[in-house]
Write a protein that holds these residues in place. Structure first.
Motif, short mmCIF file in Angstrom:
data_model
loop_
_atom_site.label_atom_id
_atom_site.label_comp_id
_atom_site.label_asym_id
_atom_site.label_seq_id
_atom_site.Cartn_x
_atom_site.Cartn_y
_atom_site.Cartn_z
N ALA A 1 0.82 -1.21 0.00
CA ALA A 1 0.00 0.00 0.00
C ALA A 1 0.85 1.26 0.00
CB ALA A 1 -0.93 0.00 1.22
N ARG A 2 2.06 1.18 0.56
CA ARG A 2 2.89 2.37 0.72
C ARG A 2 4.23 2.29 0.01
NH1 ARG A 2 3.12 2.08 6.84
NH2 ARG A 2 2.14 0.04 6.49
N ARG A 3 4.49 1.19 -0.68
CA ARG A 3 5.75 1.03 -1.39
C ARG A 3 5.46 0.67 -2.84
NH1 ARG A 3 7.21 3.30 2.38
NH2 ARG A 3 8.87 2.80 3.86
N PRO A 4 6.10 1.33 -3.80
CA PRO A 4 5.84 1.05 -5.21
C PRO A 4 6.16 -0.40 -5.56
CG PRO A 4 7.15 3.05 -4.95
CD PRO A 4 7.13 2.38 -3.62
N GLN A 5 5.23 -1.03 -6.26
CA GLN A 5 5.43 -2.39 -6.76
C GLN A 5 4.95 -2.44 -8.21
OE1 GLN A 5 5.76 -5.86 -4.38
NE2 GLN A 5 4.01 -5.19 -3.19
N PRO A 6 5.78 -2.03 -9.14
CA PRO A 6 5.35 -1.96 -10.54
C PRO A 6 4.80 -3.27 -11.07
CG PRO A 6 7.44 -0.82 -10.25
CD PRO A 6 7.16 -1.52 -8.96
N SER A 7 5.35 -4.39 -10.64
CA SER A 7 4.89 -5.68 -11.15
C SER A 7 3.57 -6.12 -10.50
CB SER A 7 5.95 -6.76 -10.93
OG SER A 7 6.14 -7.00 -9.54
N ILE B 1 -2.53 -0.80 -5.57
CA ILE B 1 -3.61 0.18 -5.54
C ILE B 1 -4.72 -0.29 -4.61
CG2 ILE B 1 -5.46 1.21 -6.92
CD1 ILE B 1 -3.47 1.19 -9.29
N ALA B 2 -5.06 -1.57 -4.69
CA ALA B 2 -6.12 -2.11 -3.84
C ALA B 2 -5.74 -2.03 -2.36
CB ALA B 2 -6.41 -3.56 -4.24
N CYS B 3 -4.49 -2.33 -2.04
CA CYS B 3 -4.05 -2.25 -0.64
C CYS B 3 -4.11 -0.82 -0.12
CB CYS B 3 -2.62 -2.79 -0.51
SG CYS B 3 -2.48 -4.59 -0.56
N ALA B 4 -3.69 0.14 -0.94
CA ALA B 4 -3.75 1.54 -0.53
C ALA B 4 -5.20 1.96 -0.29
CB ALA B 4 -3.11 2.42 -1.59
N ALA B 5 -6.10 1.51 -1.16
CA ALA B 5 -7.51 1.84 -0.99
C ALA B 5 -8.08 1.18 0.26
CB ALA B 5 -8.29 1.39 -2.23
N GLN B 6 -7.65 -0.04 0.57
CA GLN B 6 -8.09 -0.70 1.80
C GLN B 6 -7.77 0.15 3.02
OE1 GLN B 6 -5.98 -4.53 1.38
NE2 GLN B 6 -7.94 -5.50 1.87
N GLU B 7 -6.56 0.69 3.06
CA GLU B 7 -6.14 1.45 4.23
C GLU B 7 -6.92 2.77 4.35
OE1 GLU B 7 -1.90 1.69 4.54
OE2 GLU B 7 -1.66 -0.50 4.57
N GLN B 8 -7.24 3.37 3.23
CA GLN B 8 -8.05 4.59 3.29
C GLN B 8 -9.48 4.25 3.73
OE1 GLN B 8 -6.99 7.37 3.39
NE2 GLN B 8 -8.52 8.89 2.82
N ALA B 9 -9.97 3.09 3.32
CA ALA B 9 -11.30 2.66 3.76
C ALA B 9 -11.33 2.45 5.27
CB ALA B 9 -11.70 1.38 3.03
N VAL B 10 -10.24 1.94 5.83
CA VAL B 10 -10.15 1.77 7.28
C VAL B 10 -10.33 3.12 7.98
CG1 VAL B 10 -8.52 1.33 9.17
CG2 VAL B 10 -8.76 -0.33 7.30
N ARG B 11 -9.63 4.13 7.49
CA ARG B 11 -9.70 5.45 8.13
C ARG B 11 -11.11 6.04 8.00
NH1 ARG B 11 -4.85 5.59 4.96
NH2 ARG B 11 -3.01 5.22 6.28
N PRO C 1 12.73 0.94 0.18
CA PRO C 1 11.99 1.97 -0.53
C PRO C 1 11.24 1.50 -1.76
CG PRO C 1 14.32 2.17 -1.02
CD PRO C 1 14.19 1.10 0.04
N VAL C 2 11.64 0.37 -2.35
CA VAL C 2 10.99 -0.09 -3.57
C VAL C 2 10.04 -1.23 -3.35
CG1 VAL C 2 12.87 0.69 -5.06
CG2 VAL C 2 12.93 -1.62 -4.13
N GLY C 3 10.02 -1.80 -2.15
CA GLY C 3 9.02 -2.80 -1.82
C GLY C 3 9.07 -4.05 -2.67
N ALA C 4 10.26 -4.55 -2.95
CA ALA C 4 10.40 -5.71 -3.83
C ALA C 4 9.71 -6.94 -3.22
CB ALA C 4 11.88 -6.01 -4.08
N GLN C 5 8.75 -7.47 -3.96
CA GLN C 5 8.06 -8.71 -3.58
C GLN C 5 7.54 -8.67 -2.16
OE1 GLN C 5 7.98 -10.86 -6.27
NE2 GLN C 5 6.29 -11.78 -5.14
#
Length: 267
Positions: free
Chosen positions: A153-159, A165-175, A261-265
């Motif tokens: 949700a907070r680290r770029p994962q291009p693959s 995107i879904a994880c980031a939206a989940q966290e905003q839904a929590v708030r 910073p890049v959130g690999a896997q």
């Protein structure tokens, strides 16, 4: 502060394996009534095999992204235990994606499975919790909802763009839900994890000691945690010990978010 969850009733989705299973077992073993819910019947049957004959454990098989299945899950829980005090949204749908792929259906499925499933179930369960609270006006809290996400949700994962995107939206839904439900004394929090041995990580690391070593090296505490440790955080959040905690995303990652910073896997 009390960590007791004795007698509370919890629904845990994604309880057939991995993180969801660890959470469901943890709550059951500490005295809660637990509805194990998952879409994989074979995995779920295996998950609850040790609880055969235990009146405090039930199972529900259904697609957690379907509205009818959600409604039936809630009904089955009420039929079995008369109430619901805790919801843990641990159902996750993980799939890699090409960030330049314009197939919107793939993104729709990622959002439907990871965001909308948990959000809709939370809304259904919250309405039940509100009705219960009408009969318990002196209770300090009416219920607790926890959503499981990952550091994606907070680290770029291009693959894994759609999943991120879904994880980031989940966290905003929590708030957002935390603010909406606070007047009803329902607390809503999230747990974001990495370097935890989820089912997906088990599959990723199978026959790959190099990848395991890479993840351990990138985790300041120097290990991959079993899912039981994440379950302990969920236990705290749904207990009275956290009765003044809402709208928070607790990170369980051994410090990995501090140096990755890049959130690999991240899984």
């Amino acid at each position: 502060m009390s960590l007791s969850i004795q007698g509370k009733t919890a629904i845990v989705t994604g309880a057939g394996r991995g993180v969801g299973l660890a959470i469901a077992r943890h709550l059951a073993e500490r005295g809660a009534n637990v509805m194990f819910a998952d879409g994989d019947e074979a995995a779920l049957n295996q998950a609850v095999a040790d609880y055969e004959g235990d009146a405090h454990v039930r199972r529900f098989v259904g697609n957690m992204a379907e509205k009818l299945a959600m409604a039936n899950l809630l009904s089955a829980t009420i039929d079995a235990f008369d109430r619901v005090d805790v919801l843990v949204n641990a159902h996750r749908f993980v799939r890699s994606s090409d960030p330049l792929d314009t197939d919107i259906e793939a993104l729709d499925e990622m959002l439907r499975q990871n965001l909308l499933a948990g959000l809709r179930l939370s809304q259904m369960v919250a309405r039940r919790m509100i009705r219960q609270a009408e009969d318990e006006p002196d209770s300090p809290q009416s219920g607790a909802i926890v959503t499981i996400s990952t550091l994606a949700a907070r680290r770029p994962q291009p693959s894994m763009l759609g999943y991120s995107i879904a994880c980031a939206a989940q966290e905003q839904a929590v708030r957002g839900l935390a603010l909406a439900l606070a007047p009803h004394r329902i607390r809503v929090n999230g747990v974001s994890f990495a370097s935890v041995m989820s089912h997906e990580m088990q599959c990723t690391l199978k026959d790959s000691p190099e990848k395991r070593a890479q993840i351990i090296a990138g985790t300041p505490l120097g290990r991959i945690a079993p899912p039981d440790e994440l379950a302990e955080t969920v236990h705290y959040l749904v207990s009275d010990a956290a009765r003044f905690v809402t709208g928070q995303i607790i990170t369980v990652d051994g410090g990995r978010s501090l140096v990755d910073p890049v959130g690999a896997q991240i899984l």
